[in-house]
Structures are given as C-alpha cells and as structure tokens.
Write an enzyme that holds these catalytic residues in place. Structure first.
Site, PDB file in Angstrom:
ATOM      1  N   GLY A  20       0.848  -1.278  -0.108  1.00 25.03           N
ATOM      2  CA  GLY A  20       0.029  -0.042  -0.040  1.00 25.03           C
ATOM      3  C   GLY A  20       0.820   1.336  -0.106  1.00 25.03           C
ATOM      4  N   ASP A 132     -11.330   6.156  -7.033  1.00 26.58           N
ATOM      5  CA  ASP A 132     -10.185   5.404  -7.437  1.00 26.58           C
ATOM      6  C   ASP A 132     -10.709   3.876  -7.833  1.00 26.58           C
ATOM      7  OD1 ASP A 132      -7.459   5.165  -8.163  1.00 26.58           O
ATOM      8  OD2 ASP A 132      -6.529   4.858  -6.370  1.00 26.58           O
TER       9      ASP A 132
HETATM   10  P1  ATP Z   1      -2.441   2.302  -2.994  1.00 24.93           P
HETATM   11  O1  ATP Z   1      -2.415   3.740  -2.719  1.00 24.93           O
HETATM   12  O2  ATP Z   1      -1.209   1.861  -3.723  1.00 24.93           O
HETATM   13  O3  ATP Z   1      -3.734   1.505  -4.009  1.00 24.93           O
HETATM   14  P2  ATP Z   1      -3.192   1.414  -0.395  1.00 24.93           P
HETATM   15  O4  ATP Z   1      -2.318   2.091   0.571  1.00 24.93           O
HETATM   16  O5  ATP Z   1      -4.288   2.128  -0.719  1.00 24.93           O
HETATM   17  O6  ATP Z   1      -2.196   1.476  -1.698  1.00 24.93           O
HETATM   18  P3  ATP Z   1      -4.511  -0.895  -0.584  1.00 24.93           P
HETATM   19  O7  ATP Z   1      -4.976  -0.457  -2.189  1.00 24.93           O
HETATM   20  O8  ATP Z   1      -5.732  -1.030   0.241  1.00 24.93           O
HETATM   21  O9  ATP Z   1      -3.465  -0.031  -0.217  1.00 24.93           O
HETATM   22  O10 ATP Z   1      -3.734  -2.105  -0.568  1.00 24.93           O
HETATM   23  C1  ATP Z   1      -2.679  -2.598  -1.592  1.00 24.93           C
HETATM   24  C2  ATP Z   1      -2.790  -4.099  -1.990  1.00 24.93           C
HETATM   25  O11 ATP Z   1      -2.778  -5.119  -1.019  1.00 24.93           O
HETATM   26  C3  ATP Z   1      -4.004  -4.427  -2.770  1.00 24.93           C
HETATM   27  O12 ATP Z   1      -3.940  -3.924  -3.935  1.00 24.93           O
HETATM   28  C4  ATP Z   1      -4.290  -5.826  -2.528  1.00 24.93           C
HETATM   29  O13 ATP Z   1      -3.413  -6.447  -3.581  1.00 24.93           O
HETATM   30  C5  ATP Z   1      -3.717  -6.071  -1.167  1.00 24.93           C
HETATM   31  N1  ATP Z   1      -4.884  -6.269  -0.375  1.00 24.93           N
HETATM   32  C6  ATP Z   1      -5.256  -4.970   0.370  1.00 24.93           C
HETATM   33  N2  ATP Z   1      -6.432  -5.513   0.989  1.00 24.93           N
HETATM   34  C7  ATP Z   1      -6.540  -6.631   0.919  1.00 24.93           C
HETATM   35  C8  ATP Z   1      -7.327  -7.756   1.433  1.00 24.93           C
HETATM   36  N3  ATP Z   1      -8.346  -7.357   2.207  1.00 24.93           N
HETATM   37  N4  ATP Z   1      -7.328  -8.848   1.053  1.00 24.93           N
HETATM   38  C9  ATP Z   1      -6.444  -9.511   0.206  1.00 24.93           C
HETATM   39  N5  ATP Z   1      -5.489  -8.467  -0.371  1.00 24.93           N
HETATM   40  C10 ATP Z   1      -5.645  -6.980   0.077  1.00 24.93           C
END
Ligand code: ATP
Ligand code: MG
Length: 464
Positions: A20, A132
């Site tokens: 993330g 997004d």
């Molecule tokens: P970004 O800004 O890069 O999108 P972020 O901080 O918003 O990152 P998320 O998109 O929530 O983070 O999570 C990053 C990745 O982790 C996701 O694209 C997914 O691959 C994995 N992930 C997140 N939540 C889950 C979940 N509940 N179950 C399985 N995988 C998950």
C-alpha cells in the site's frame, strides 16, 4: 514460507498480500478457527503524513457494510505503527483475472460488472464517492465475488440530502473521467466512468488511453468518433460497444446511471451459467477455454511492448551478484520479523514460530495467477530469473525484504515496480510475482514475458 505469531492466537504469514501507499498488507490466520483476515500495516515512522489520510479512510470505511465491499474489522494503533484489519480477499486483485490484450470471457466480465455496480450503488447511496475505481482496487474473495476496496481517496459528496461538487483532481489517470481534469465535477458520474474503463479492460485486456485529456490521441479519437477500426474498440461486439459508448460519454449529464447500465441489453444477456468461483482457481488459459463459447468477440490483437533500456543496476550481470543475491534472500527470509513488539499485555506477541506452511494450505489461502513452479533448485531458479530480467533490460535488486525487486517502465512510460519472491514449498520452488506500484495490466504483460523467458525450467503447475 514462515509465520510469525502476532497478537494472541493469530499468526502472521511472512508473505505480503500487497503493498500500500504507507506499508504492506499481510495475511493473519487464527490458530484454532483458521479464520483469515488481511492486515494493512501503516508505518508512521516512514510516512509522517499518513495519519490524517488513514483516519479519513477508516472513518469512511467503518460506515460501510455490503457484500461487494471489503469489510472493515477494526484498527490497532501504536506510536510508530498502525494495523487495520480487513476482510480477506483470497482471490487477489481483479487485474489478475484479465489476460493482457485478450481480457476475460464475457460472462465472467458481466458477473464482475454486476457486482461492481451493486457495491458502487450502495456506496453512492451512503453519499460516498470512491474516486479510485480500477482493477487493482477490486478484490476477489474465495468464492469469486468482487469486493470494492481501498477507501484512501474516498470522500463524502452528499450530506443530509445535499450534494456537493468535488474539486480534487485525484485517482489513477487511465481510469479518470475527463471532467476530473477540468474540475469541479459531479461525484457519481466520475465513478461510473471509471467502471466503464474497467468494463473495456475486462473485455479487451487493454486500457483505451493513458489519460482522458486533449493531448491524448486515443482519447481525442474516441471523443470525435474516429475510433471504430482501432483497438480496444474493434475487439468489442456491437452490444458491448454500445454500452461502452454510453458509459464513456464525455458529457457527464448524458452518461448512463448505474440503473441504466444494469438495464442495458449487454448486462441482461445470458452468457451461460458457469460460476465465477469455478474460474478463479484456474489458469488463464483454462479459464478462457471454458468460457470460449460464450465470448462475444474473439478478435485478438497483439501489441508489442517496446523494449525499454534503463541504466543497468550495479548488482546485476555478474555471477557474483547472483550469489550475493542468494545469500541475501536466504538471510532475510530466515531472520525477518514483521511486527514490532506490541505495547499492551493482552496483545502480547508470542514467540516466532518456525512452522512451515505446506503447499496445500498456502494455495488455498492465496490464489494468484502470476506465479509458477520451476524444476530447478533455489540457486538455479534465482540465477535464471536474474538473467531473464537482465535480458529484458529490467532493473532489479535482491536486497529488499527477501525478494527480487524489479523496476522498469510500462508502455506509456509510467514507472512499474514489482517483486518476485522465490519460495521453497516442500522442496518445490515457486516463483511468485507481485505488483508493487504501477498498472496491473502492464505488470501482467511483463510477467508473461518473464514466463516466456523461463519456459524451459517451468515445472508442473497443475495445483496452482
Ligand atoms: P495504493 O494507494 O497503492 O492503492 P493503498 O495504501 O491504498 O495502496 P490498498 O490498495 O488498500 O493499499 O492495498 C494494497 C494491496 O494489498 C491491494 O492492491 C491488494 O493486492 C492487497 N490487499 C489489500 N487489502 C486486501 C485484502 N483485504 N485482502 C487481500 N489483499 C488485500
Ligand atoms: Mg490500492
């Protein structure tokens, strides 16, 4: 594969589910019930400005309870780290189901589209815009159901029945509605546009443009109706194209609403009764074969990815560097502890466990399509992987958290970073690739190129 005991009765798997903006997402499993949850770890030491964004994300996520939205379970805050507990989506990200340049069978795309719209209409009914929507933020659970995730950019656009226009230019460029670049914009049509791009991508395996602006040739052709003979549009059947045209209507007032999309003939067409859950496990080839008869348009198009030459990393090229990489991987994997000591008594971290995860239970827990077994041993596999990366002119280094980290740029010259983990699964070597930053579809194209390079050493992948 190793586990680390986390809070009482919960084990944390060493493998990262995803990365993330502020840290990693890990899998936690309950020792007795085997219940699984995802844990988003925010590293406040590294990302000083994370707090306010995370608070907003959590405030919004907490309000939501829907079958097509990842559930929020809770959070735990420590001075330097924070953990957010979420419903676990074992099927990975939607982009994993999209074959570059081909897409996926229509029936499968229709099911995902229905679920996406169901989740989004619930979100909008709560006055929340996602901002997004893209295949990287749409996760698939173990039953093959789509779940909207990542509320990092979400915002309230309706409060006590009163709607406001949005003014912040945010999201991911290829999925942005054109009015978002011009601002201010209405929340709901902007999210619906992004669903339209997801729709085209699911059916064609291509993104129509890198951004919806006046300078973009592909977008301008779409805007002026000069697009029909070109991909991705030429890959769509008439009904699908008609739906795409009405969702991706540049005039947000004429753009279809969610209900209108749901009533469009393409959405109501019966593509067959196969369940998506049967497909999620399969390889993309099998998946495509099984759905073949239902695919509306079979036109294939091969777009070559231009070779990108970046400056060579100091670590690659020599044999010595590969040996160093092996050492580095070994050591980091063995000694790596992924959590800091918690402060509260009732949240005590238990001691580090060495219990290996077997092939069977690993695959039941984490289903992905960007991985394969190789016939060679650990060292040989790493060596072959690194020379494939060198031949493809990708920059790589093996010094980061027990994985080979690869940096390159995609077709649109946007940065692309992904990781290749090498796992010893009961004596069988697994190469597992995971996107870190960049476009999921472009990552998948690179994965296929690497896979082709390693063709000779790929082993039996029937249980993946
Ligand atoms: P970004 O800004 O890069 O999108 P972020 O901080 O918003 O990152 P998320 O998109 O929530 O983070 O999570 C990053 C990745 O982790 C996701 O694209 C997914 O691959 C994995 N992930 C997140 N939540 C889950 C979940 N509940 N179950 C399985 N995988 C998950
Ligand atoms: Mg995300």
């Amino acid at each position: 594969m190793q586990t680390t005991a986390f809070v009482e009765d919960w084990l944390c798997y060493d493998t990262t589910l995803g990365e993330g903006a502020y840290g990693e997402v890990k899998l936690l499993i309950h020792k007795k019930t085997e219940e699984k949850i995802a844990c988003k770890i925010i590293n406040h030491r590294k990302y000083k400005n994370a707090s306010s964004n995370i608070n907003r994300e959590v405030t919004i996520h907490k309000m939501l309870d829907h079958e097509n939205i990842i559930k929020y379970y809770g959070r735990r805050q420590e001075p330097l780290k924070e953990y957010i507990f979420l419903e676990y989506a074992a099927g990975g990200e939607l982009f994993q189901q999209i074959e570059p340049d081909t897409g996926m069978p229509s029936g499968m795309a229709q099911t995902f589209m229905k679920q996406l719209l169901f989740g989004l209409s619930y979100l909008h009914s709560k006055g929340i815009a996602h901002r997004d929507i893209k295949p990287e933020n749409l996760l698939i659970d173990s039953d093959g159901n789509l779940k909207i995730s990542d509320f990092g950019l979400a915002t309230l656009f309706r409060f006590k029945g009163k709607e406001r226009l949005l003014d912040k230019k945010c999201g991911t460029k290829p999925y942005l509605a054109p009015e978002v670049l011009l601002r201010p914009y209405r929340a709901q049509p902007a999210d619906i546009w992004s669903c339209g791009i997801v729709f085209v991508t699911m059916l064609t395996g291509e993104l129509p443009w890198s951004e919806p602006g006046e300078k973009n040739k592909e977008f301008m052709k779409w805007k002026t109706d000069m697009y029909l003979s070109e991909t991705p549009w030429s890959k769509l059947g008439n009904t699908a194209l008609s739906l795409a045209r009405q969702i991706l209507n540049v005039d947000d007032k004429k753009r279809l609403t969610i209900t209108q999309i749901e009533n469009h003939p393409w959405m109501r067409f019966n593509f067959g009764s196969d369940k998506v859950s049967d497909q999620v496990d399969g390889t993309s080839e099998n998946l495509a074969k099984r759905w073949n008869s239902m695919v509306e348009s079979e036109t294939r198009h091969n777009r070559e990815t231009p070779t990108v030459t970046l400056s060579q990393p100091t670590i690659s090229n020599t044999r010595l560097s590969i040996m160093q990489a092996v050492d580095c991987l070994r050591n980091t994997t063995k000694n790596q502890l992924c959590f800091s000591q918690p402060t509260h008594n009732d949240d005590l971290m238990l001691q580090f466990t060495e219990s290996p995860v077997t092939r069977d239970n690993f695959h039941n827990m984490v289903k992905r399509m960007t991985r394969f077994y190789v016939k060679t041993n650990f060292e040989k596999s790493l060596e072959s992987l690194c020379s494939a990366l060198d031949s493809l002119h990708y920059t790589w280094n093996a010094a980061f958290k027990g994985a080979v980290s690869v940096t390159t740029v995609d077709e649109h010259k946007n940065p692309l970073t992904f990781k290749a983990n090498i796992y010893d699964m009961d004596g069988k070597i697994l190469l597992d690739f995971r996107l870190s930053k960049g476009c999921g579809l472009e990552f998948k194209k690179k994965f296929l190129k690497i896979k082709k390079y390693l063709e000779d050493i790929i082993g039996d992948c029937s249980d993946l």
